[in-house]
Write a protein that holds these residues in place. Structure first.
Motif, mmCIF file in Angstrom:
data_model
loop_
_atom_site.group_PDB
_atom_site.id
_atom_site.type_symbol
_atom_site.label_atom_id
_atom_site.label_comp_id
_atom_site.label_asym_id
_atom_site.label_seq_id
_atom_site.Cartn_x
_atom_site.Cartn_y
_atom_site.Cartn_z
ATOM 1 N N MET A 173 0.858 -1.192 0.000
ATOM 2 C CA MET A 173 0.000 0.000 0.000
ATOM 3 C C MET A 173 0.892 1.240 0.000
ATOM 4 S SD MET A 173 -2.822 1.127 2.866
ATOM 5 C CE MET A 173 -3.800 -0.334 2.528
ATOM 6 N N PRO A 174 0.651 2.233 -0.847
ATOM 7 C CA PRO A 174 1.474 3.431 -0.872
ATOM 8 C C PRO A 174 1.412 4.153 0.459
ATOM 9 C CG PRO A 174 0.054 3.281 -2.814
ATOM 10 C CD PRO A 174 -0.402 2.243 -1.883
ATOM 11 N N ASP A 175 2.536 4.828 0.791
ATOM 12 C CA ASP A 175 2.608 5.552 2.055
ATOM 13 C C ASP A 175 1.549 6.639 2.149
ATOM 14 O OD1 ASP A 175 4.678 3.980 2.752
ATOM 15 O OD2 ASP A 175 6.258 5.426 2.228
ATOM 16 N N SER A 176 1.122 7.191 1.001
ATOM 17 C CA SER A 176 0.181 8.308 1.026
ATOM 18 C C SER A 176 -1.197 7.903 1.535
ATOM 19 C CB SER A 176 0.063 8.918 -0.380
ATOM 20 O OG SER A 176 -0.356 7.917 -1.291
ATOM 21 N N VAL A 177 -1.511 6.587 1.398
ATOM 22 C CA VAL A 177 -2.838 6.148 1.832
ATOM 23 C C VAL A 177 -2.782 5.222 3.050
ATOM 24 C CG1 VAL A 177 -3.825 6.386 -0.466
ATOM 25 C CG2 VAL A 177 -2.775 4.224 0.204
ATOM 26 N N ARG A 178 -1.581 5.008 3.599
ATOM 27 C CA ARG A 178 -1.451 4.126 4.765
ATOM 28 C C ARG A 178 -2.141 4.792 5.957
ATOM 29 N NH1 ARG A 178 4.407 2.207 6.004
ATOM 30 N NH2 ARG A 178 3.871 0.929 4.192
ATOM 31 N N PRO A 179 -3.022 4.056 6.683
ATOM 32 C CA PRO A 179 -3.742 4.666 7.808
ATOM 33 C C PRO A 179 -2.779 5.036 8.941
ATOM 34 C CG PRO A 179 -4.121 2.298 7.737
ATOM 35 C CD PRO A 179 -3.412 2.640 6.471
ATOM 36 N N GLN A 180 -3.057 6.139 9.572
ATOM 37 C CA GLN A 180 -2.238 6.615 10.683
ATOM 38 C C GLN A 180 -2.533 5.763 11.922
ATOM 39 O OE1 GLN A 180 0.106 8.900 10.729
ATOM 40 N NE2 GLN A 180 0.476 8.745 12.942
ATOM 41 N N PRO A 181 -1.498 5.113 12.509
ATOM 42 C CA PRO A 181 -1.740 4.321 13.728
ATOM 43 C C PRO A 181 -2.281 5.206 14.835
ATOM 44 C CG PRO A 181 0.428 3.853 12.819
ATOM 45 C CD PRO A 181 -0.082 5.028 12.077
ATOM 46 N N GLN A 182 -3.219 4.688 15.590
ATOM 47 C CA GLN A 182 -3.828 5.445 16.674
ATOM 48 C C GLN A 182 -3.457 4.820 18.011
ATOM 49 O OE1 GLN A 182 -8.064 5.675 16.416
ATOM 50 N NE2 GLN A 182 -8.289 6.954 18.256
ATOM 51 N N ILE A 183 -2.944 5.611 18.930
ATOM 52 C CA ILE A 183 -2.570 5.133 20.250
ATOM 53 C C ILE A 183 -3.809 5.074 21.124
ATOM 54 C CG2 ILE A 183 -1.184 5.621 22.306
ATOM 55 C CD1 ILE A 183 0.832 6.997 20.488
ATOM 56 N N ARG A 184 -4.009 3.892 21.756
ATOM 57 C CA ARG A 184 -5.187 3.703 22.608
ATOM 58 C C ARG A 184 -4.735 3.241 23.993
ATOM 59 N NH1 ARG A 184 -6.142 1.069 17.810
ATOM 60 N NH2 ARG A 184 -7.856 1.874 16.514
ATOM 61 N N LYS A 185 -5.510 3.596 24.966
ATOM 62 C CA LYS A 185 -5.284 3.098 26.316
ATOM 63 C C LYS A 185 -5.998 1.768 26.463
ATOM 64 C CE LYS A 185 -5.527 4.370 31.184
ATOM 65 N NZ LYS A 185 -5.927 5.429 32.160
ATOM 66 N N LEU A 186 -5.263 0.741 26.868
ATOM 67 C CA LEU A 186 -5.840 -0.602 26.930
ATOM 68 C C LEU A 186 -6.805 -0.718 28.096
ATOM 69 C CD1 LEU A 186 -2.632 -2.737 26.258
ATOM 70 C CD2 LEU A 186 -4.490 -2.222 24.659
ATOM 71 N N PRO A 187 -7.849 -1.545 27.935
ATOM 72 C CA PRO A 187 -8.789 -1.781 29.033
ATOM 73 C C PRO A 187 -8.082 -2.416 30.236
ATOM 74 C CG PRO A 187 -9.673 -2.564 26.945
ATOM 75 C CD PRO A 187 -8.256 -2.235 26.700
ATOM 76 N N HIS A 188 -8.685 -2.247 31.393
ATOM 77 C CA HIS A 188 -8.100 -2.711 32.643
ATOM 78 C C HIS A 188 -7.850 -4.215 32.630
ATOM 79 C CE1 HIS A 188 -7.160 -2.585 36.920
ATOM 80 N NE2 HIS A 188 -8.022 -3.573 37.122
ATOM 81 N N ASP A 189 -8.829 -5.000 32.144
ATOM 82 C CA ASP A 189 -8.655 -6.454 32.164
ATOM 83 C C ASP A 189 -7.573 -6.909 31.197
ATOM 84 O OD1 ASP A 189 -10.344 -5.654 30.026
ATOM 85 O OD2 ASP A 189 -10.965 -7.742 29.747
ATOM 86 N N VAL A 190 -7.409 -6.201 30.073
ATOM 87 C CA VAL A 190 -6.343 -6.550 29.128
ATOM 88 C C VAL A 190 -4.977 -6.265 29.742
ATOM 89 C CG1 VAL A 190 -5.349 -6.045 26.864
ATOM 90 C CG2 VAL A 190 -7.830 -6.166 27.145
ATOM 91 N N VAL A 191 -4.872 -5.164 30.455
ATOM 92 C CA VAL A 191 -3.614 -4.830 31.128
ATOM 93 C C VAL A 191 -3.247 -5.924 32.117
ATOM 94 C CG1 VAL A 191 -2.510 -3.221 32.715
ATOM 95 C CG2 VAL A 191 -3.903 -2.350 30.833
ATOM 96 N N ASN A 192 -4.222 -6.402 32.877
ATOM 97 C CA ASN A 192 -3.944 -7.453 33.856
ATOM 98 C C ASN A 192 -3.541 -8.755 33.176
ATOM 99 O OD1 ASN A 192 -4.330 -6.019 36.202
ATOM 100 N ND2 ASN A 192 -6.528 -6.436 36.303
ATOM 101 N N ARG A 193 -4.173 -9.080 32.034
ATOM 102 C CA ARG A 193 -3.814 -10.319 31.345
ATOM 103 C C ARG A 193 -2.407 -10.231 30.761
ATOM 104 N NH1 ARG A 193 -9.203 -10.347 29.254
ATOM 105 N NH2 ARG A 193 -8.467 -9.917 27.142
ATOM 106 N N ILE A 194 -2.024 -9.036 30.298
ATOM 107 C CA ILE A 194 -0.649 -8.869 29.800
ATOM 108 C C ILE A 194 0.338 -9.038 30.951
ATOM 109 C CG2 ILE A 194 0.987 -7.204 28.848
ATOM 110 C CD1 ILE A 194 -1.303 -6.066 27.189
ATOM 111 N N ALA A 195 0.012 -8.438 32.098
ATOM 112 C CA ALA A 195 0.873 -8.589 33.268
ATOM 113 C C ALA A 195 0.944 -10.050 33.701
ATOM 114 C CB ALA A 195 0.362 -7.720 34.411
ATOM 115 N N ALA A 196 -0.189 -10.752 33.591
ATOM 116 C CA ALA A 196 -0.192 -12.169 33.958
ATOM 117 C C ALA A 196 0.728 -12.966 33.049
ATOM 118 C CB ALA A 196 -1.620 -12.720 33.892
ATOM 119 N N GLY A 197 0.806 -12.579 31.780
ATOM 120 C CA GLY A 197 1.704 -13.281 30.872
ATOM 121 C C GLY A 197 3.158 -13.149 31.265
#
Length: 622
Positions: free
Chosen positions: A1-25
């Motif tokens: 995909m050309p750089d001109s149309v590549r979607p801009q990555p969006q930074i998101r804050k992860l949900p609380h339960d996802v954060v805990n599961r990552i920490a559990a890993g």
């Protein structure tokens, strides 16, 4: 995909339960890790009795029950919040010092991480409080609510974890079998039990008790008793105590005699401020301390406890807190090697009792001789008892008659002979290895002690004596060097070359003279004269690997030991040489006065001692 149309990555804050599961890993990679975290919490709560029970290797169910201080209902909820802990408190300046940690845990991640990937129930009662419980499933909390507390003490906590990783099915695919997971749990609990001998531990798997260790009294005896219960009675009976201190670092513990060794390093343990750790430095330290006594494929048994100011060790370098980083690792390493060598030298000629046990295990009583076989060539006695067996005369077993019949049955012309020299028996207890009584097959010396016998391998024993004498001479006169007519240039990476050149002075003391030769190269100008012609390039590369892995130049020292060991072997009393009584006794006295004489250079015993009680058991007298 050309750089001109590549979607801009969006930074998101992860949900609380996802954060805990990552920490559990990171924190809870398998059931054993969850057990470790929960037992450490119990220890930090001041528990004196901890009971662990698991099912299906801990994946189906695990319970940890303790008699610690317990928690109130408010604390139960707070404990399930990430980074909520009672083990870190801000100072007067409001800052939390992460380099001054005196507890097993400190991050406040274990409970919420485990609860996020399982179904967890916590029941607890604090002093002066009613018992309460809380249930958590995949991050959803129910409670707290009043509960009945059936713990072992007035206070304490009972944690039940069911269906571990049910919220992360992909993790279950990476779990090993029930047996492997159970062994991992057992190993974790045993290490924590070794570090805390005053705490009682028990572990059950699928309703079957795996072990149960009562609390031991404080002090060296209690520690050795707990180590013996876990590492085996042989270790308890054949361990030397270690107690040394240097520049604020104290080392205690026990190390097995060289003759008590194994084919792997699984029985080598290290604890830092009561925390079980796995440090690659430990393998290098023990290998360096025992390199005089064991072949490279044999490993001794040891449990070493390092105590130092928490500010001088960083325990926050690994998610599971199984690794630490010392501020002055060189001081710790030097203390450990020196203390181990000193304790082994203090053991003198002592050898492992397992040697005698192995010999007794191999010894088998001969099948009883048929009745009358000794006198088979003699005419039968006249009287018959009616059952086909002749009865001997009444005086047949009187001493005089018995001696006469044995003499008549003895074939002096074809019987083996032995020469015995009268040797005065020393005063009882004067000589641990006794006095020589005979020589068998011109190889083994048989000595009589005050309460048993000693059998000495004369070649192995003298080889050790010659080797120790060569070491003393080298230490007194230094290592002679031989200059190379054409210096060898060794190409290394810049990091490897830097590590080797940093220890140029240490290598020079051992006869190896090196200097820098541009970036990533080392020039070898002289080698130890004792080695003769040698592969200097291969040695330098081995040293670079040793410095990277063990922070010590083991390759050069082991090369010295190999050469000196071969020279000692060639210069020692050979098997097959007949020794007179004075020579045999002189060898025994020299063994008693020489450290490490209980084993040869490869860790094999130089003598076997059998107590009189052991000999009597062989003949059924006990």
């Amino acid at each position: 995909m050309p750089d001109s149309v590549r979607p801009q990555p969006q930074i998101r804050k992860l949900p609380h339960d996802v954060v805990n599961r990552i920490a559990a890993g990171e924190v809870v990679e398998r059931p054993a890790a969850a057990v470790k975290e929960l037992v450490e919490n119990a220890l930090d709560a001041g528990a004196t009795r901890i009971s662990i029970a698991i099912e299906d290797g801990g994946l189906k169910r695990m319970t940890i029950e303790d008699d610690g201080c317990g928690m109130s209902s408010d604390d139960l909820l707070l404990a399930l919040e990430r980074h909520a802990t009672s083990k870190l408190a801000p100072g007067e300046d409001g800052r939390v010092d992460l380099l001054n940690i005196h507890t097993m845990g400190f991050r406040g991640e274990a409970l919420p991480s485990i609860a996020s990937v399982s179904r967890m129930t916590i029941t607890s009662r604090a002093r002066g409080e009613d018992a309460a419980d809380v249930f958590v499933e995949a991050g959803r909390i129910e409670g707290p609510r009043p509960a009945a507390f059936t713990g072992r003490g007035e206070t304490g906590t009972h944690i039940e974890v069911r269906d571990l990783f049910h919220a992360t099915p992909a993790r279950l695919k990476f779990m090993k079998g029930e047996r492997s997971e159970t062994m991992a749990v057992s190993d974790v609990v045993k290490r924590l039990a070794m570090a805390n001998p005053t705490v009682a531990f028990s572990l059950e798997s699928n309703g079957r008790s795996l072990f149960r260790h009562a609390a031991e009294p404080e002090g060296e005896d209690g520690q050795l008793s707990r180590l013996g219960a876990i590492m085996g009675r042989d270790f308890r009976d054949n361990a030397v105590a270690i107690d040394a201190e240097r520049e604020g670092v104290r080392l205690t513990g026990f190390a097995g005699l060289p003759t008590l060794n194994r084919g792997n390093a699984q029985m080598q343990f290290m604890f830092v401020n009561g925390r079980p750790v796995k440090d690659r430095m430990l393998n290098g330290v023990i290998r360096a301390a025992y390199q005089d006594f064991l072949a490279r494929d044999r490993h001794p048994m040891a449990a070493l406890f390092v105590e130092l100011d928490p500010e001088y060790v960083d325990v926050n370098v690994h998610p599971a807190k199984t690794e630490v980083r010392f501020r002055d690792s060189g001081n710790v390493r030097g203390l450990m090697i020196g203390a181990l060598r000193h304790s082994l030298a203090a053991a003198g000629h002592r050898a492992s009792t397992t040697v005698a046990g192995f010999a007794l295990g191999k010894a088998k009583a001969e099948a009883p001789m048929p009745s009358g076989a000794l006198f088979a060539s003699r005419p039968a006695y006249g009287a018959n008892d009616g059952y086909g067996a002749a009865r001997p005369p009444a005086n047949a077993y009187q001493p005089a008659a018995f001696a006469e019949r044995v003499h008549e049955a003895y074939d002096a012309e074809n019987a083996p002979t032995a020469r015995m020299e009268p040797v005065p028996m020393p005063a009882q207890g004067n000589f641990p290895l006794g006095v020589a009584r005979a020589q068998l097959h011109e190889t083994y010396i048989v000595a009589q002690t005050a309460d048993g016998i000693v059998i000495v391998d004369q070649h192995a024993a003298h080889e050790r004596l010659v080797y120790e004498d060569m070491k003393r001479q080298m230490a007194a006169g230094g290592v002679k060097r031989q200059a190379l007519l054409i210096p060898d240039v060794v190409e290394l990476t810049e990091d490897e070359a830097a590590r080797v050149l940093e220890r140029a002075d240490e290598l020079a003391d051992l006869g190896l003279e090196i200097e820098a030769f541009g970036a990533g190269a080392v020039c070898v100008r002289a080698t130890p004269a004792l080695f003769g012609e040698m592969d200097a390039i291969g040695l330098i590369r081995d040293l670079a690997d040793d410095f990277a892995e063990y922070e010590a130049g083991l390759a050069l020292k082991e090369r010295f030991e190999e050469v000196m060991g071969n020279m000692a072997c060639r210069g020692s009393v050979r098997a097959g040489r007949r020794l007179n009584g004075d020579e045999m006794n002189a060898l025994l006295r020299q063994m008693e006065a020489t450290p490490h004489s209980g084993q040869c250079n490869h860790g094999r015993p130089t003598y076997v001692e059998l107590k009189l009680a052991d000999v009597e058991r062989l003949f059924g007298r006990r």
